[in-house]
Design a protein around this motif. Structure first.
Motif, PDB file in Angstrom:
ATOM      1  N   LEU A 132       0.816  -1.206   0.000  1.00  0.00           N
ATOM      2  CA  LEU A 132       0.000   0.000   0.000  1.00  0.00           C
ATOM      3  C   LEU A 132       0.853   1.261   0.000  1.00  0.00           C
ATOM      4  CD1 LEU A 132      -2.881  -0.961   2.476  1.00  0.00           C
ATOM      5  CD2 LEU A 132      -3.077  -0.542   0.027  1.00  0.00           C
ATOM      6  N   ARG A 133       1.998   1.212   0.697  1.00  0.00           N
ATOM      7  CA  ARG A 133       2.882   2.388   0.717  1.00  0.00           C
ATOM      8  C   ARG A 133       3.403   2.687  -0.687  1.00  0.00           C
ATOM      9  NH1 ARG A 133       4.694   0.073   5.613  1.00  0.00           N
ATOM     10  NH2 ARG A 133       6.542  -0.818   4.606  1.00  0.00           N
ATOM     11  N   ARG A 134       3.599   1.659  -1.472  1.00  0.00           N
ATOM     12  CA  ARG A 134       4.123   1.871  -2.817  1.00  0.00           C
ATOM     13  C   ARG A 134       3.043   2.245  -3.826  1.00  0.00           C
ATOM     14  NH1 ARG A 134       7.346  -0.876   0.233  1.00  0.00           N
ATOM     15  NH2 ARG A 134       9.599  -0.754  -0.104  1.00  0.00           N
ATOM     16  N   LEU A 135       1.785   2.132  -3.434  1.00  0.00           N
ATOM     17  CA  LEU A 135       0.716   2.582  -4.315  1.00  0.00           C
ATOM     18  C   LEU A 135       0.674   4.099  -4.428  1.00  0.00           C
ATOM     19  CD1 LEU A 135      -2.247   0.221  -3.423  1.00  0.00           C
ATOM     20  CD2 LEU A 135      -1.205   0.505  -5.662  1.00  0.00           C
ATOM     21  N   SER A 136       1.228   4.793  -3.448  1.00  0.00           N
ATOM     22  CA  SER A 136       1.185   6.258  -3.468  1.00  0.00           C
ATOM     23  C   SER A 136       2.381   6.865  -4.184  1.00  0.00           C
ATOM     24  CB  SER A 136       1.134   6.802  -2.033  1.00  0.00           C
ATOM     25  OG  SER A 136       2.282   6.407  -1.303  1.00  0.00           O
ATOM     26  N   THR A 137       3.261   6.032  -4.734  1.00  0.00           N
ATOM     27  CA  THR A 137       4.444   6.551  -5.399  1.00  0.00           C
ATOM     28  C   THR A 137       4.077   7.265  -6.688  1.00  0.00           C
ATOM     29  OG1 THR A 137       6.569   5.950  -6.378  1.00  0.00           O
ATOM     30  CG2 THR A 137       4.798   4.368  -6.620  1.00  0.00           C
ATOM     31  N   ASP A 138       4.931   8.194  -7.100  1.00  0.00           N
ATOM     32  CA  ASP A 138       4.728   8.879  -8.374  1.00  0.00           C
ATOM     33  C   ASP A 138       5.138   8.023  -9.563  1.00  0.00           C
ATOM     34  OD1 ASP A 138       5.757  12.049  -6.960  1.00  0.00           O
ATOM     35  OD2 ASP A 138       3.761  11.147  -7.145  1.00  0.00           O
ATOM     36  N   ASP A 139       5.819   6.929  -9.309  1.00  0.00           N
ATOM     37  CA  ASP A 139       6.243   6.016 -10.358  1.00  0.00           C
ATOM     38  C   ASP A 139       5.055   5.136 -10.752  1.00  0.00           C
ATOM     39  OD1 ASP A 139       7.248   4.004 -11.921  1.00  0.00           O
ATOM     40  OD2 ASP A 139       8.919   3.505 -10.598  1.00  0.00           O
ATOM     41  N   GLY A 140       4.480   5.398 -11.909  1.00  0.00           N
ATOM     42  CA  GLY A 140       3.278   4.678 -12.309  1.00  0.00           C
ATOM     43  C   GLY A 140       3.490   3.188 -12.427  1.00  0.00           C
ATOM     44  N   HIS A 141       4.679   2.758 -12.892  1.00  0.00           N
ATOM     45  CA  HIS A 141       4.951   1.334 -13.030  1.00  0.00           C
ATOM     46  C   HIS A 141       4.961   0.659 -11.664  1.00  0.00           C
ATOM     47  CE1 HIS A 141       6.702  -2.376 -14.578  1.00  0.00           C
ATOM     48  NE2 HIS A 141       7.629  -2.296 -13.637  1.00  0.00           N
ATOM     49  N   THR A 142       5.623   1.293 -10.687  1.00  0.00           N
ATOM     50  CA  THR A 142       5.672   0.727  -9.344  1.00  0.00           C
ATOM     51  C   THR A 142       4.271   0.613  -8.750  1.00  0.00           C
ATOM     52  OG1 THR A 142       7.886   1.574  -8.936  1.00  0.00           O
ATOM     53  CG2 THR A 142       6.540   1.084  -7.003  1.00  0.00           C
ATOM     54  N   ALA A 143       3.465   1.659  -8.895  1.00  0.00           N
ATOM     55  CA  ALA A 143       2.107   1.638  -8.357  1.00  0.00           C
ATOM     56  C   ALA A 143       1.281   0.537  -9.008  1.00  0.00           C
ATOM     57  CB  ALA A 143       1.440   2.992  -8.560  1.00  0.00           C
ATOM     58  N   ARG A 144       1.462   0.357 -10.310  1.00  0.00           N
ATOM     59  CA  ARG A 144       0.698  -0.684 -11.011  1.00  0.00           C
ATOM     60  C   ARG A 144       1.076  -2.066 -10.509  1.00  0.00           C
ATOM     61  NH1 ARG A 144       1.673  -3.781 -15.413  1.00  0.00           N
ATOM     62  NH2 ARG A 144       3.534  -2.646 -16.034  1.00  0.00           N
ATOM     63  N   ARG A 145       2.382  -2.331 -10.354  1.00  0.00           N
ATOM     64  CA  ARG A 145       2.799  -3.651  -9.883  1.00  0.00           C
ATOM     65  C   ARG A 145       2.325  -3.901  -8.455  1.00  0.00           C
ATOM     66  NH1 ARG A 145       6.155  -6.528 -13.088  1.00  0.00           N
ATOM     67  NH2 ARG A 145       5.143  -8.172 -11.889  1.00  0.00           N
ATOM     68  N   ALA A 146       2.338  -2.851  -7.615  1.00  0.00           N
ATOM     69  CA  ALA A 146       1.835  -3.004  -6.249  1.00  0.00           C
ATOM     70  C   ALA A 146       0.352  -3.334  -6.254  1.00  0.00           C
ATOM     71  CB  ALA A 146       2.106  -1.730  -5.447  1.00  0.00           C
ATOM     72  N   ALA A 147      -0.410  -2.654  -7.123  1.00  0.00           N
ATOM     73  CA  ALA A 147      -1.848  -2.920  -7.206  1.00  0.00           C
ATOM     74  C   ALA A 147      -2.109  -4.342  -7.683  1.00  0.00           C
ATOM     75  CB  ALA A 147      -2.504  -1.911  -8.150  1.00  0.00           C
TER      76      ALA A 147
END
Length: 293
Positions: free
Chosen positions: A174-189
């Motif tokens: 969940l902490r990585r869902l708030s990142t500005d890096d769209g790829h990171t947020a997508r993989r976390a989701a």
């Protein structure tokens, strides 16, 4: 030192060049084929072929695939020789790390665990093995890999956490869902979605960040362009899920996939099958939102 029969190196080269029949002959030659491959990957012998594909190193796609297949073929054929080699010399563990995903043996687990340690140089390969052998006990070590300097390692760590399905991974994801890096947020989701499916229900009511129109491009893909659109799977007005495949692109070296960075509605499509596109061309426009909690 073991004796290497004549022709072993030539058979390895033939397999790496696409001759599948050479694989049968390598298996027929016995465990020496596996040991020769291990020593070449460890840099201990120079059999006259390029043992590329080391951790973090890009190589020709076909060569990488053939090498991966050869490692799996020989590891499955001679698992005792594989584990005997590392039992007598632990420094060979990095060379066999990618083979461990191919053997069903509990002796693989402690080797993979050591491969996850910071600075091991083979974290990505160890994660690939833990996707097969891992359990919830490995969650903490895999979470540590989310901050690795290597993007492939971070990406694989998200995938493994989704496979393990341990609820202890929820907060770090969940902490990585708030990142500005769209790829990171997508993989976390994606990882969170898999955990939710494993436990049989939603973790919590989702919180969404409305993003407005998003332009997706082919920028940042390996090997550069130009790319040819091999398959297109979207049309205007279609609703897509987070991470859903939108198009498949290919150039002379490798294929890549264009995926949605979040759920949304396609508002415009600017590519078609057969189009040649550069790295920076706008391919699809989404009115999207991203899950942040």
């Amino acid at each position: 030192m073991y004796a290497v029969p004549d022709g072993i190196d030539e058979l390895i080269v033939s397999f790496l060049r696409g001759d599948n029949r050479a694989g049968d002959r390598l298996v027929a030659a016995g465990p020496v084929s596996l040991r020769r491959l291990i020593d070449a990957l460890a840099g201990r012998v120079d059999p006259g072929w390029n043992a590329s594909g080391a951790e973090g190193e890009r190589c020709d796609r076909e060569e990488f695939e053939h090498l991966d297949r050869l490692q799996g073929l020989l590891a499955r054929a001679f698992p005792e020789a594989l584990f005997d080699a590392v039992a007598h010399d632990r420094t060979l563990e990095p060379a066999v790390m990618r083979m461990l995903k191919c053997v069903e043996d509990p002796r693989a687990v402690p080797i993979l665990e050591r491969g996850l340690l910071p600075g091991s140089g083979v974290r990505w390969s160890a994660l690939c093995g833990l996707a097969v052998h891992g359990t919830a006990e490995h969650t903490e070590a895999v979470v540590d890999c989310l901050d690795d300097a290597s993007e492939p390692t971070r990406s694989e760590a998200f995938d493994v956490l989704g496979r393990l399905g341990d609820v202890r991974a929820i907060d770090p994801l969940l902490r990585r869902l708030s990142t500005d890096d769209g790829h990171t947020a997508r993989r976390a989701a994606e990882a969170l979605d898999r955990i939710e499916r494993r436990i049989g229900g939603p973790l919590a009511p989702p919180v969404w960040l409305e993003l407005g129109p998003r332009e997706l491009t082919t920028g940042g893909a390996p090997f550069g362009g130009p790319w040819r659109v091999m398959e297109g799977l979207v049309e205007r007005g279609r609703t897509v899920r987070d991470g859903e495949l939108l198009a498949v692109l290919e150039n002379d070296y490798v294929s890549t996939e264009l995926t949605a960075p979040g759920p949304g509605t396609v508002t415009d499509v600017r590519i078609a099958v057969g189009d040649e596109v550069s790295d920076e061309v706008v391919a699809v426009v989404l009115r999207a939102r991203r899950r942040i909690g």
